[in-house]
Design a protein around this motif. Structure first.
Motif, mmCIF file in Angstrom:
data_model
loop_
_atom_site.group_PDB
_atom_site.id
_atom_site.type_symbol
_atom_site.label_atom_id
_atom_site.label_comp_id
_atom_site.label_asym_id
_atom_site.label_seq_id
_atom_site.Cartn_x
_atom_site.Cartn_y
_atom_site.Cartn_z
ATOM 1 N N GLU A 184 0.848 -1.194 0.000
ATOM 2 C CA GLU A 184 0.000 0.000 0.000
ATOM 3 C C GLU A 184 0.880 1.238 0.000
ATOM 4 N N THR A 185 0.329 2.338 -0.525
ATOM 5 C CA THR A 185 1.103 3.561 -0.715
ATOM 6 C C THR A 185 0.546 4.685 0.146
ATOM 7 N N THR A 186 1.428 5.476 0.702
ATOM 8 C CA THR A 186 1.013 6.609 1.535
ATOM 9 C C THR A 186 0.236 7.626 0.700
ATOM 10 N N ASP A 187 -0.592 8.410 1.372
ATOM 11 C CA ASP A 187 -1.463 9.360 0.668
ATOM 12 C C ASP A 187 -0.672 10.382 -0.151
ATOM 13 N N ASP A 188 0.538 10.703 0.282
ATOM 14 C CA ASP A 188 1.329 11.681 -0.464
ATOM 15 C C ASP A 188 2.049 11.066 -1.655
ATOM 16 N N GLY A 189 1.888 9.746 -1.855
ATOM 17 C CA GLY A 189 2.510 9.075 -2.996
ATOM 18 C C GLY A 189 4.003 8.847 -2.839
ATOM 19 N N ALA A 190 4.519 9.073 -1.647
ATOM 20 C CA ALA A 190 5.967 8.979 -1.459
ATOM 21 C C ALA A 190 6.454 7.547 -1.271
ATOM 22 N N ILE A 191 5.716 6.761 -0.497
ATOM 23 C CA ILE A 191 6.249 5.459 -0.078
ATOM 24 C C ILE A 191 5.229 4.350 -0.285
#
Length: 263
Positions: free
Chosen positions: A112-119
């Protein structure tokens, strides 16, 4: 496909360079999947169609390969893939605790990816670095001997846009797209960055040299003068005599009765 003209022209040029490496064009599918991933950030439907058309494959054939390997992502990936090894050795050295801490800290689970698209956070079966357990990787660069606290500090720096250096290897971590391009076979000039193998990796070699241990001779080199390997009986030595159990004279072809049938 919805690629603009400039992107499509660049993809086609790079694809030609990939295909030229192989006697059979379809052998270029793996690096081409990395190539489209370097553009889209994952193996997109457009990327699948591009690979299929260039290699004269069906979209289903391309998808079958893309879904087999975990380095190919089927949904948008973060700028950084953070993979925590939770295989046996790393797990007992703290890998599970590191993953749980990062999952809670980032608010995401596996793949899964963080909301900011970073990780994008992942559990990884093995990072092939057991001598540095527990190990985490960021876009396949090593972060050795991690703790929940050190791993959290790394992801905080990544989200803040700060430069992050792996424990060994390249001098800095590049983006997921940039790493995908390298995996497609287009070097970024950083292959020789970083030091040589570290002390934990070389510990076994050091002990062997201190004790004068060497690898055993290959079987062929240990063969006797008669051409048989050491420990193998020469003809007539240790073989059953005629009529003894196991001798060729005692063995006979099976009959239908022997096989459980009828004459």
């Amino acid at each position: 496909m919805t690629y603009d003209a400039s992107t499509l022209a660049s993809l086609r040029s790079d694809a030609e360079a990939i295909v030229a490496r192989y006697p059979d064009p379809r052998s270029g599918l793996l690096p081409m999947l990395h190539l489209v991933q370097s553009v889209d950030g994952y193996v997109s439907p457009d990327g699948i169609r591009f690979c299929a058309e260039r290699l004269e494959l069906t979209p289903a054939e391309v998808s079958a390969v893309a879904t087999f390997y975990t380095q190919y992502k089927r949904h948008p990936n973060g700028t950084y893939t953070v993979g925590v090894c939770t295989n046996t050795l790393c797990a007992i050295m703290g890998g599970d605790a590191i993953f749980d801490e990062l999952s809670e800290h980032l608010g995401v689970g596996h793949d899964e990816t963080t909301d900011d698209g970073a990780i994008t956070l992942e559990r990884v079966e093995c990072n092939a670095a057991c001598d540095y357990a527990p190990v985490m990787m960021v876009n396949w660069e090593f972060f050795d001997n991690q703790t929940p606290e050190s791993a959290t500090a790394v992801v905080d720096d990544l989200q803040a846009g700060m430069p992050v250096a792996p424990t060994r290897g390249a001098h800095s971590v590049c983006s997921f797209k940039a790493m995908s391009r390298v995996l497609a076979g287009f070097p970024d000039g950083r292959a020789n960055e970083g030091g040589l193998a570290g002390a934990p990796t070389l510990a076994g070699l050091k002990v062997a040299r201190e004790n004068g241990w060497t690898a055993p001779a290959p079987l062929a080199a240990a063969a006797g003068a008669d051409g048989t390997a050491e420990g193998t009986p020469a003809a007539g030595e240790g073989t059953p005599a005629a009529g003894e159990p196991g001798s060729s004279a005692e063995r006979k072809p099976l009959t239908p009765t022997d096989k459980g049938g009828s004459k």
